[in-house]
Scaffold this motif. Sequence first.
Motif, mmCIF file in Angstrom:
data_model
loop_
_atom_site.group_PDB
_atom_site.id
_atom_site.type_symbol
_atom_site.label_atom_id
_atom_site.label_comp_id
_atom_site.label_asym_id
_atom_site.label_seq_id
_atom_site.Cartn_x
_atom_site.Cartn_y
_atom_site.Cartn_z
ATOM 1 N N SER A 79 -3.141 -4.262 -7.045
ATOM 2 C CA SER A 79 -1.697 -4.450 -7.249
ATOM 3 C C SER A 79 -1.194 -3.678 -8.458
ATOM 4 C CB SER A 79 -1.386 -5.943 -7.431
ATOM 5 O OG SER A 79 -1.755 -6.689 -6.294
ATOM 6 N N MET A 82 2.548 -2.154 -8.390
ATOM 7 C CA MET A 82 3.647 -3.091 -8.616
ATOM 8 C C MET A 82 3.618 -3.640 -10.041
ATOM 9 S SD MET A 82 4.795 -6.262 -6.229
ATOM 10 C CE MET A 82 6.500 -6.865 -6.322
ATOM 11 N N ARG A 141 -1.947 -13.101 -4.379
ATOM 12 C CA ARG A 141 -1.444 -11.808 -4.844
ATOM 13 C C ARG A 141 -0.190 -11.983 -5.697
ATOM 14 N NH1 ARG A 141 0.340 -6.500 -1.308
ATOM 15 N NH2 ARG A 141 0.337 -5.037 -3.059
ATOM 16 N N GLN A 323 9.871 -2.589 -4.457
ATOM 17 C CA GLN A 323 8.460 -2.755 -4.111
ATOM 18 C C GLN A 323 8.278 -3.434 -2.755
ATOM 19 O OE1 GLN A 323 5.530 -1.776 -5.676
ATOM 20 N NE2 GLN A 323 6.917 -0.518 -6.877
ATOM 21 N N GLU A 327 6.370 -1.761 0.293
ATOM 22 C CA GLU A 327 5.287 -2.488 0.960
ATOM 23 C C GLU A 327 5.499 -2.503 2.470
ATOM 24 O OE1 GLU A 327 1.866 -5.267 0.455
ATOM 25 O OE2 GLU A 327 2.939 -4.059 -1.002
ATOM 26 N N ARG A 328 6.735 -2.700 2.889
ATOM 27 C CA ARG A 328 7.034 -2.725 4.322
ATOM 28 C C ARG A 328 6.805 -1.361 4.956
ATOM 29 N NH1 ARG A 328 12.560 -5.593 5.594
ATOM 30 N NH2 ARG A 328 11.329 -7.268 4.638
ATOM 31 N N ARG A 330 4.622 0.784 3.939
ATOM 32 C CA ARG A 330 3.191 1.092 3.921
ATOM 33 C C ARG A 330 2.443 0.454 5.083
ATOM 34 N NH1 ARG A 330 2.982 -0.837 -1.372
ATOM 35 N NH2 ARG A 330 3.643 0.754 -2.857
ATOM 36 N N ARG A 331 2.924 -0.635 5.606
ATOM 37 C CA ARG A 331 2.161 -1.383 6.608
ATOM 38 C C ARG A 331 1.816 -0.560 7.845
ATOM 39 N NH1 ARG A 331 5.795 -6.772 6.381
ATOM 40 N NH2 ARG A 331 5.632 -7.056 4.139
ATOM 41 N N GLN A 385 -4.463 -5.752 1.918
ATOM 42 C CA GLN A 385 -3.041 -5.440 2.032
ATOM 43 C C GLN A 385 -2.422 -6.124 3.247
ATOM 44 O OE1 GLN A 385 -1.262 -3.728 -0.148
ATOM 45 N NE2 GLN A 385 -2.963 -3.102 -1.449
ATOM 46 N N PRO A 389 0.420 -9.541 2.007
ATOM 47 C CA PRO A 389 1.593 -8.675 1.827
ATOM 48 C C PRO A 389 2.623 -9.310 0.890
ATOM 49 C CG PRO A 389 1.772 -9.842 3.901
ATOM 50 C CD PRO A 389 0.432 -10.222 3.320
#
Length: 571
Positions: A79, A82, A141, A323, A327-328, A330-331, A385, A389
């Motif tokens: 992490s 972030m 997380r 962030q 993250e969305r 990257r999925r 990940q 999430p």
Amino acid sequence: MELLTLAVAALMAIVVAAVLSRRTGIATPLVLLVLGIAFSLVPGTPDFELEPDWILLGALPPLLYATAVQVPVLDLRRSIGMITWLSVTLVVVSALAVGAVVHLVVPDVSFAAGVALGAVVSPTDAVAATAIGKRLGLPHRLMTVLEGESLFNDASALVVLRTALLAITAGFSLGDAVFDFVRAVALAVLIGYVVGRSTVWLRSKLDDPVLMTAVSFIVPFLAFLPAEEAEASGVVAVVVAGLVTGHHGVRTFSARERLTERTNWLTIQFLVENGVFLLMGLQLESLLRDLDESSSSLPEVLGIAALVLVLLLVLRIGFVGVQVLLERRRRPRLDALRQRLTHISDHVDTMAQEGGPRIDSPRGQHRMSQFRRRIERGRADVAYQESEPITARGGAVLSWAGMRGVVTLAAALTIGQEVDERTLLITVAFVVAVVSLLLYGGTLPWLIRTLGVSGVDPDRQRAEVAELVNDITATAAAAMGPTDRIVIDGTPIDPDVATETLAWLERVRDARTDRGPEAVTLASQRVLLHRQIISLMRDALHEERAIGAYSTAALTRASALIDAQELQLDR
């Protein structure tokens, strides 16, 4: 005598507040803050002057070290993007934004002085937030991000504060400021790493638990003081030293030493942390008195504090939202990354099957092992990940958890008398810290329950622990080799003893993971063999921790099981 009486009274207040916290569900720092404020308003209460050095030099290093030594490096690495975004970028932007707004609203406050105020109120304090999060079962997380942010944002804020105060008296240069920041962080990382590794090595050579405890108490100051003397970031040095100690101490220290150190530091953390919050509340009366003697008024202070609070909240929501969006995005790439790792793994297996002088040599085998380990680590990162999430709901919790704490007030008190409107700045910082603690801390449990943000299911976690214990015991049993050829430190082990002990290992693997097997009377060979198995289990667990396929909670439970077996042998 009076000082001793006050110290005893403070300890009693901390204990009572902790009991009330467990019964009411309100975080202990919030209870102590309210108690301190209420006590400060009682007529005849003695003045409590908070010296900045008490916090920045006396309390902050052990508090940061106590937190850092318990934070897994693996979780920080996963992490780190972030955490850096919130602990560095957000702090700098918040300081500049607050400086500009305060200077615009109160022209008597220069931009540099406004930035100093922004640097003071920009770092968050995760004490109350993590206490609430642990009680309500926030995802791991989210807890890691909160703790990691609070570990590093103090350093960013103090560097920005130092730069702003220097700009007030000697002017400002952007190039010099950036260079000083990079230099302070880089040098602090080096000092912290050297101190951490050196003290771990020193403690591994000591056979006296009293001496080991004494060394552990001075580690944070061994890192902090040289870094400050070198004009680096003492905060970063302490955090790095704590992370290094926690990471390497898992394999270097015995179970009893780790248990003793954990208990000692939890006690120190509990007393210092909560004592500082109590002392923070006791400052209210003296700050109000100083405000009456200045040209500022209470309504003006409250108005500026409200404006700063809203600005900080808006900025935090925006930065956390960025962030969450990243993250969305990257999925969808995680599947492609997993396929790429599978392709690399197949290629490595093909090379291993084909063999050759470069592959079959010891060096080649070592390199192949390293490749496989990196692949497994990559797969574990992908799985992490996916399973942990940062969703929009989690982002809302992170945004609302931006409480300010004792570092804010201590840093504010370092603003010198030469700064115009010093009393106004200090009082605004105090109001921001207190209101954020009471407002965010008081409503955070409601927000978590309303959004339904929760951690891992207990049944799933127990199953994961059972699977991890099964893996490491199987690895340890395989590493022992045939029972009729086991030799440990030159001592041949009787096959019957080896068979019986490996049967015990099977019972450990099949037993409930929340308690170890019953104690048995062991002969000298049996004890020796048990210690060897435990050592191999710990090596296997360390390998699993390096790969990261299992959650930190599962790794911690499995480590506790191994420690329990080692402590049982010691008894």
